[in-house]
Scaffold this motif. Structure first.
Motif, short mmCIF file in Angstrom:
data_model
loop_
_atom_site.label_atom_id
_atom_site.label_comp_id
_atom_site.label_asym_id
_atom_site.label_seq_id
_atom_site.Cartn_x
_atom_site.Cartn_y
_atom_site.Cartn_z
N LEU A 1 0.97 -1.14 0.10
CA LEU A 1 -0.03 0.10 -0.15
C LEU A 1 1.00 1.27 0.17
CD1 LEU A 1 -3.22 0.23 0.23
CD2 LEU A 1 -2.76 1.15 2.32
N ASN A 2 0.57 2.11 -0.70
CA ASN A 2 1.36 3.37 -0.97
C ASN A 2 1.30 4.28 0.21
OD1 ASN A 2 -1.05 4.14 -1.61
ND2 ASN A 2 -0.42 5.74 -3.04
N GLU A 3 0.51 4.22 1.15
CA GLU A 3 0.69 4.97 2.37
C GLU A 3 -0.17 4.27 3.35
OE1 GLU A 3 -2.17 8.47 3.17
OE2 GLU A 3 -1.78 8.73 0.90
N GLY A 4 0.01 4.93 4.71
CA GLY A 4 -0.65 4.48 6.00
C GLY A 4 0.54 3.29 6.44
N LYS A 5 -0.30 2.66 7.38
CA LYS A 5 0.64 1.41 8.07
C LYS A 5 -0.19 0.06 8.11
CE LYS A 5 -1.66 2.36 12.75
NZ LYS A 5 -1.46 2.86 14.14
N TYR A 6 1.00 -1.00 8.03
CA TYR A 6 0.58 -2.03 7.97
C TYR A 6 0.34 -2.65 9.38
CZ TYR A 6 0.07 -7.22 6.95
OH TYR A 6 -0.51 -8.64 7.03
N ILE A 7 -0.53 -3.67 10.04
CA ILE A 7 -0.48 -4.12 11.07
C ILE A 7 -0.93 -5.70 11.13
CG2 ILE A 7 -1.59 -4.36 13.67
CD1 ILE A 7 -2.74 -1.43 12.98
N GLY A 8 0.12 -6.46 11.38
CA GLY A 8 0.14 -7.93 11.15
C GLY A 8 -0.97 -8.60 12.06
N HIS A 9 -1.47 -9.72 11.52
CA HIS A 9 -2.37 -10.51 12.68
C HIS A 9 -1.77 -12.02 12.89
CE1 HIS A 9 -6.37 -8.35 11.22
NE2 HIS A 9 -5.20 -7.22 11.95
N GLU A 10 -1.97 -12.38 14.09
CA GLU A 10 -1.58 -13.71 14.28
C GLU A 10 -2.84 -14.70 14.34
OE1 GLU A 10 1.38 -14.98 15.00
OE2 GLU A 10 2.43 -13.00 14.41
N ASN A 11 -2.74 -15.66 13.70
CA ASN A 11 -3.59 -16.64 13.57
C ASN A 11 -5.11 -16.16 13.39
OD1 ASN A 11 -1.60 -18.72 14.14
ND2 ASN A 11 -1.75 -18.28 16.17
N ASP A 12 -5.27 -15.44 12.35
CA ASP A 12 -6.56 -14.96 12.21
C ASP A 12 -7.15 -15.46 10.90
OD1 ASP A 12 -8.74 -13.22 12.05
OD2 ASP A 12 -7.70 -11.28 11.66
N MET A 13 -8.11 -16.20 11.04
CA MET A 13 -8.95 -17.00 10.01
C MET A 13 -10.48 -16.33 9.88
SD MET A 13 -6.81 -19.35 8.71
CE MET A 13 -8.05 -20.59 7.88
N PHE A 14 -10.88 -16.27 8.39
CA PHE A 14 -12.16 -15.84 8.34
C PHE A 14 -12.62 -17.44 8.00
CE2 PHE A 14 -15.18 -12.85 6.38
CZ PHE A 14 -16.08 -13.84 6.23
N ARG A 15 -13.56 -17.72 8.97
CA ARG A 15 -14.43 -19.04 8.91
C ARG A 15 -15.52 -18.92 8.40
NH1 ARG A 15 -10.88 -22.02 11.95
NH2 ARG A 15 -9.68 -20.82 13.44
N ASN A 16 -15.88 -20.19 7.67
CA ASN A 16 -17.13 -20.27 6.96
C ASN A 16 -17.69 -19.42 6.15
OD1 ASN A 16 -17.50 -21.35 10.35
ND2 ASN A 16 -17.63 -22.74 8.64
#
Length: 676
Positions: A186-201
């Motif tokens: 992404l050309n600006e803003g900030k990235y925040i990583g997630h741990e073990n984040d699943m979109f289920r079903n």
């Protein structure tokens, strides 16, 4: 341009409308007009790992939301566990010109989202154009990724993600497969990583309709956050790719390049003169652009062959010879893509084995598949059309030997992959077995063939006669009078036998297979090819057309089986077995209208009586006008916007079914509307 306003984007209707863009190597992006994925095949980056095959879903979607004064407003729509997120309520309009464009409005903030693929690369770009007025806000982008074969579903696997973040560029290795990382930027803003984040079903409505398990799990690696100030206008560029250097890519440039590429194709088609543009109605100009965009989606490059090929349909088909050849004129010759047309023919010719053109290539190991008795014979018609459009005698002379091999092999017999093809003593071609599907009516479930059509099939023999006549002419080009005479004699013998044995005097039409009197559209091959095996001005021809019009012709195509015949089906629906059982037992196929159209044109060309000729001209124009009226409306109604579906039900509301964008449907419908 196709534009749908808020009233047309209500949930139930919007879930039936899809968009599609492609990258020229078999990859694509597709979803619904509200961004809710309803198929396991939907996603923003479906990438071929062995172009155009071995396609995998990489980026399913990007879920956007706006936070204003502490309240979060969704822009995304997902269906899961009887819950539907409400982002569709914030969509003002959707438009599809060259690329899909979504417009959202939340309070005083307007966001336009443009999606584009980089041509020739496994890269998808999203440009967000943001206009804010009164209050500051925060835009959150949450990419949802997958890493599976696009035919499969991830129902239980928990992905292991290893993320490397350098500023706003993220590299993601899934399940330790370091050779194929996913890159995001992404050309600006900030990235925040997630741990073990699943979109289920996540629930796919269309898969449940097709009898498949409809839910799967996906991974959410993290989120981007972008601050938007009051009275601010800005552009945000998001990229997801299998290419490494995406931080150097300019999304606006990718979009502009794609628009320029399509415009060049429109101009190169010479279907209208840009200098005389003012003479054309806007509706017609838009139609021509829709035609070029629709046809271009199916043209892809096979890097291993260094040649172009044609995808049969989206989302699930690969390049099939039969489909490529039936759609050849409409997809390639009318738009004047002659060099690519030649490459498509060379792709088919390069792997001829025992006289058979491969009907396709395995999506996994690129192995050629020889499961058709008609593809090799369809090749002659397409080569002849290419010759008539281009006058490329050098090409004809270069492949003449390969064409001779096909004729020789059919005459002497071919039994590769149980095709069981040979020339019988009555000069007619026999093909197939009760367990083999080697004609276009190829539905099979396991080892059970629903419409085997083994024996002497009507279109196989009409194509055989046509191939012999084409070779008679090509032999003259190659200065081989003796061979020309041989092909002429073989053709005459076939024609006599065909007319004696295929005409069903009781039903006043042709047997579908000798001994099988079911009324099907395949008999139109006898009248629709360059060299019709039934004389177009004969009583038999008039009777065939009459039966087809009464029993098979509908506004959306031809029925594959006449109403009243045993096993006739009107609605294509249900689980895979039920759908395959009905596939060629009644449902309407639009491409078959091309056979009917060609038959009428062949009858017109040979007709000498002025009164009858005038009546035929009026009949053809009425038919073309009806096709135009029907499909100009259907292009916007459901399925892929701007494209034509594979099949339609035979009764109201004539719902589109099968693949929502099919190459031969696009080819033949647009060809008829263009009166070509």
């Amino acid at each position: 341009m196709k534009k749908f306003e808020k009233e047309e984007l209500k949930l139930e209707k919007a879930l039936k409308k899809e968009w599609l863009i492609t990258n020229g190597i078999g990859g694509y992006a597709s979803s619904t007009v509200i961004g809710c994925n309803t198929r396991k095949y939907h996603g923003l980056l479906i990438a071929p790992f062995a172009a155009p095959g071995r396609r995998k879903l990489i980026l399913s979607k990007v879920d956007e939301s706006l936070e204003i004064e502490g309240k979060v407003h969704n822009l995304y729509t997902n269906i899961s566990n009887n819950y539907i997120s409400d982002g569709y309520k914030n969509i003002e309009n959707f438009e599809k010109d060259y690329i899909p464009i979504f417009t959202y409005k939340v309070k005083d903030i307007e966001i336009k989202k443009l999606i584009c693929m980089e041509y020739g690369k496994n890269t998808v770009c999203i440009l967000y154009k943001i206009k804010n007025s009164k209050k500051p806000a925060k835009l959150t982008l949450a990419p949802i990724i997958n890493y599976r074969d696009f035919h499969q579903m991830n129902t239980g696997h928990e992905y292991t993600l290893k993320q490397t973040v350098l500023k706003n560029k993220v590299s993601i290795i899934i399940d330790g497969q370091a050779e194929n990382p996913i890159y995001m930027h992404l050309n600006e803003g900030k990235y925040i990583g997630h741990e073990n984040d699943m979109f289920r079903n996540m629930y796919y409505l269309e898969e449940e309709k097709r009898g498949f398990y409809p839910e799967e799990n996906l991974a959410v690696p993290g989120r981007y956050e972008v601050e938007i100030q009051a009275e601010e206008e800005k552009e945000i560029e998001f990229i997801c790719s299998l290419e490494d250097n995406i931080e150097e890519l300019e999304v606006k440039k990718v979009i502009n390049n794609e628009i320029i590429r399509i415009r060049k194709l429109v101009l190169a088609s010479k279907l209208y003169d840009i200098k005389a543009e003012a003479k054309y109605e806007e509706k017609y100009k838009n139609f021509l652009q829709d035609y070029i965009v629709a046809t271009d989606n199916f043209v892809v490059y096979r890097p291993t062959f260094r040649l172009h090929t044609v995808i049969a349909g989206y989302p699930w088909f690969l390049d099939w010879a039969r489909d490529s050849l039936i759609s050849f004129e409409g997809l390639l010759l009318i738009p004047r893509r002659y060099e690519i047309a030649k490459e498509v023919l060379l792709t088919l010719i390069r792997d001829i084995k025992f006289g058979l053109v491969p009907n396709g290539y395995s999506g996994f190991d690129l192995r050629p598949l020889y499961n058709s008795g008609d593809a090799s014979l369809l090749l002659f018609e397409s080569v002849y059309k290419y010759y008539k459009y281009t006058n490329d005698t050098v090409f004809i002379k270069g492949i003449y030997g390969r064409l001779k091999t096909i004729i020789k092999s059919y005459k002497e017999g071919i039994d590769i992959d149980n095709n069981n093809i040979y020339l019988d003593d009555d000069n007619l071609i026999v093909s197939g077995t009760p367990e083999t599907q080697n004609t276009w009516m190829d539905a099979k479930y396991g080892d059970f063939a629903f419409t085997p059509r083994n024996g002497k099939a009507v279109e196989i023999n009409a194509l055989w006669y046509n191939a012999l006549k084409v070779m008679q002419e090509f032999s003259g080009l190659c200065e081989s009078k003796e061979e020309a005479n041989n092909y002429k004699e073989m053709a005459e013998d076939t024609k006599i036998s065909f007319n004696n044995k295929f005409y069903n005097k009781k039903r006043k039409c042709l047997y579908d297979v000798i001994g099988d009197s079911k009324i099907r559209p395949n008999q139109l091959f006898s009248l629709s090819l360059t060299y019709p095996v039934i004389e177009p001005d004969s009583e038999e021809a008039a009777n065939i057309i009459n039966v087809v019009e009464k029993k098979l012709l509908t506004d959306y195509g031809l029925r594959t089986l006449a109403k009243g015949e045993k096993d006739y089906v009107e609605i294509y629906e249900g689980d895979p077995f039920k759908r395959d059982a009905s596939y060629h037992q009644g449902p309407v196929w639009p491409w078959l209208l091309g056979l009917y159209y060609n038959a009428l044109k062949n009858m017109l060309e040979i007709e000498k009586n002025k009164t009858k000729k005038q009546a035929l001209m009026e009949k053809i124009e009425k038919f073309c006008s009806n096709v135009e009226k029907t499909f100009v409306e259907a292009l916007d109604r459901d399925g892929v916007i701007g494209s034509v579906a594979e099949i339609y039900d035979t009764k109201a509301p004539y719902a589109s079914k099968g693949a929502p964008a099919q190459g031969w449907s696009v080819s033949e419908i647009f060809r008829i509307i263009l009166r070509k």
